[in-house]
Design a protein around this motif. Structure first.
Motif, PDB file in Angstrom:
ATOM      1  N   UNK A 173      29.407 -25.865  36.816  1.00  0.00           N
ATOM      2  CA  UNK A 173      30.095 -26.673  37.810  1.00  0.00           C
ATOM      3  C   UNK A 173      29.469 -28.039  38.027  1.00  0.00           C
ATOM      4  N   UNK A 174      28.182 -28.179  37.655  1.00  0.00           N
ATOM      5  CA  UNK A 174      27.496 -29.455  37.888  1.00  0.00           C
ATOM      6  C   UNK A 174      27.698 -30.440  36.736  1.00  0.00           C
ATOM      7  N   UNK A 175      28.197 -29.970  35.600  1.00  0.00           N
ATOM      8  CA  UNK A 175      28.209 -30.808  34.402  1.00  0.00           C
ATOM      9  C   UNK A 175      29.014 -32.092  34.573  1.00  0.00           C
ATOM     10  N   UNK A 176      30.264 -32.055  35.032  1.00  0.00           N
ATOM     11  CA  UNK A 176      31.014 -33.315  35.135  1.00  0.00           C
ATOM     12  C   UNK A 176      30.370 -34.312  36.096  1.00  0.00           C
ATOM     13  N   UNK A 177      29.833 -33.803  37.201  1.00  0.00           N
ATOM     14  CA  UNK A 177      29.259 -34.697  38.216  1.00  0.00           C
ATOM     15  C   UNK A 177      27.963 -35.332  37.740  1.00  0.00           C
ATOM     16  N   UNK A 178      27.158 -34.589  36.988  1.00  0.00           N
ATOM     17  CA  UNK A 178      25.837 -35.053  36.595  1.00  0.00           C
ATOM     18  C   UNK A 178      25.868 -35.873  35.313  1.00  0.00           C
ATOM     19  N   UNK A 179      26.680 -35.453  34.349  1.00  0.00           N
ATOM     20  CA  UNK A 179      26.607 -36.067  33.026  1.00  0.00           C
ATOM     21  C   UNK A 179      27.594 -37.201  32.834  1.00  0.00           C
ATOM     22  N   UNK A 180      28.600 -37.302  33.680  1.00  0.00           N
ATOM     23  CA  UNK A 180      29.574 -38.387  33.542  1.00  0.00           C
ATOM     24  C   UNK A 180      30.245 -38.372  32.180  1.00  0.00           C
ATOM     25  N   UNK A 181      30.224 -39.517  31.516  1.00  0.00           N
ATOM     26  CA  UNK A 181      30.853 -39.631  30.206  1.00  0.00           C
ATOM     27  C   UNK A 181      29.992 -39.086  29.070  1.00  0.00           C
ATOM     28  N   UNK A 185      33.244 -31.485  28.059  1.00  0.00           N
ATOM     29  CA  UNK A 185      33.234 -30.102  27.606  1.00  0.00           C
ATOM     30  C   UNK A 185      34.434 -29.774  26.731  1.00  0.00           C
ATOM     31  N   UNK A 186      35.610 -30.225  27.138  1.00  0.00           N
ATOM     32  CA  UNK A 186      36.817 -29.894  26.382  1.00  0.00           C
ATOM     33  C   UNK A 186      36.756 -30.449  24.965  1.00  0.00           C
ATOM     34  N   UNK A 187      36.211 -31.643  24.826  1.00  0.00           N
ATOM     35  CA  UNK A 187      36.141 -32.288  23.517  1.00  0.00           C
ATOM     36  C   UNK A 187      34.902 -31.865  22.728  1.00  0.00           C
ATOM     37  N   UNK A 188      33.756 -31.863  23.386  1.00  0.00           N
ATOM     38  CA  UNK A 188      32.490 -31.650  22.686  1.00  0.00           C
ATOM     39  C   UNK A 188      32.183 -30.169  22.438  1.00  0.00           C
ATOM     40  N   UNK A 189      32.596 -29.310  23.374  1.00  0.00           N
ATOM     41  CA  UNK A 189      32.297 -27.881  23.277  1.00  0.00           C
ATOM     42  C   UNK A 189      33.558 -27.085  23.620  1.00  0.00           C
ATOM     43  N   UNK A 190      34.572 -27.139  22.768  1.00  0.00           N
ATOM     44  CA  UNK A 190      35.870 -26.563  23.121  1.00  0.00           C
ATOM     45  C   UNK A 190      35.845 -25.058  23.348  1.00  0.00           C
ATOM     46  N   UNK A 191      34.972 -24.353  22.636  1.00  0.00           N
ATOM     47  CA  UNK A 191      34.928 -22.896  22.816  1.00  0.00           C
ATOM     48  C   UNK A 191      34.263 -22.534  24.145  1.00  0.00           C
ATOM     49  N   UNK A 192      33.271 -23.307  24.543  1.00  0.00           N
ATOM     50  CA  UNK A 192      32.677 -23.123  25.871  1.00  0.00           C
ATOM     51  C   UNK A 192      33.712 -23.421  26.942  1.00  0.00           C
ATOM     52  N   UNK A 193      34.441 -24.500  26.778  1.00  0.00           N
ATOM     53  CA  UNK A 193      35.442 -24.878  27.765  1.00  0.00           C
ATOM     54  C   UNK A 193      36.518 -23.797  27.919  1.00  0.00           C
ATOM     55  N   UNK A 194      36.992 -23.253  26.792  1.00  0.00           N
ATOM     56  CA  UNK A 194      38.010 -22.201  26.850  1.00  0.00           C
ATOM     57  C   UNK A 194      37.452 -20.939  27.513  1.00  0.00           C
ATOM     58  N   UNK A 195      36.200 -20.617  27.215  1.00  0.00           N
ATOM     59  CA  UNK A 195      35.529 -19.456  27.815  1.00  0.00           C
ATOM     60  C   UNK A 195      35.397 -19.623  29.334  1.00  0.00           C
TER      61      UNK A 195
END
Length: 221
Positions: A173-181, A185-195
């Motif tokens: 849950x912290x990834x979008x807020x902390x890492x910004x651009x 997740x959807x682009x870089x780690x699609x299987x994690x995002x789907x999971x």
């Protein structure tokens, strides 16, 4: 036999207590949350429950056990209350030990590095870009490990949702807020995002996330 509610010491913002709540909800275990203010977490009476002064911690009146450390709590809950292996695995099976493997990776690999990314991005009084970059790169590394495994399976162990999948979710849950651009997740780690999306579609997870938002709103008032 009806169960007495387990006392969960928690706070609204941090990820670790919400792993425990997800397991409570999945297994239908009654619980009562007690939110410990940050200013009191290193003082009595809470340090008598957890001398390390961290949440989560539980007191189980059904067994008389007091326990802290989220990973230990998850193992305790599934071994005590998941006799049908709804979200766990038969003791002694390969999956039983593989689940422990992933839980140890979450506790040693995901939680500390994601937590340090939060610290150096938000709370550290000095802006140290090299430290922030290091821990964002660790988020990428951990996510890459997961992404490779999840390319072959919908879940981490035994091709079914288990408590170890739940253990990883709150920190993401912290990834979008902390890492910004820096991380998509959807682009870089699609299987994690789907999971993550699959986990969040579960009724127990949806209820946990709703309860967390309510708790955060209540604590801020």
């Amino acid at each position: 036999m009806s169960l007495k509610p387990i006392t969960l010491y928690s706070h609204a913002t941090g990820p670790n207590p919400w792993k425990v709540v997800m397991v409570f909800e999945e297994l239908g275990i009654p619980y009562e949350a007690k939110y410990v203010p940050f200013a009191e977490i290193k003082d009595e009476p809470f340090v008598s429950v957890n001398p390390n002064g961290r949440v989560p911690a539980i007191i189980d009146p059904n067994t008389g056990i007091t326990l802290w450390e989220s990973g230990a709590i998850l193992e305790y809950l599934v071994e005590t209350y998941d006799k049908d292996n709804k979200i766990s695995f038969k003791s002694g099976s390969p999956e039983y030990f593989q689940a422990k493997q992933w839980l140890h990776f979450q506790m040693s690999g995901q939680g500390p590095y994601f937590g340090q990314a939060v610290w150096f991005s938000v709370y550290h009084p000095e802006k140290i870009e090299s430290a922030k970059e290091r821990y964002i790169n660790e988020i990428k590394r951990v996510s890459g490990v997961l992404n490779g495994v999840l390319a072959q399976s919908e879940y981490l162990v035994g091709n079914k949702f288990s408590y170890v999948d739940a253990a990883f979710l709150p920190w993401y849950g912290i990834v979008p807020r902390i890492t910004g651009d820096a991380i998509d997740l959807e682009k870089d780690f699609p299987h994690v995002n789907a999971w993550l999306n699959r986990i969040q579609e579960r009724p127990a997870t949806a209820k946990t996330q709703k309860d967390r938002l309510v708790a955060m709103d209540t604590q801020q008032k």
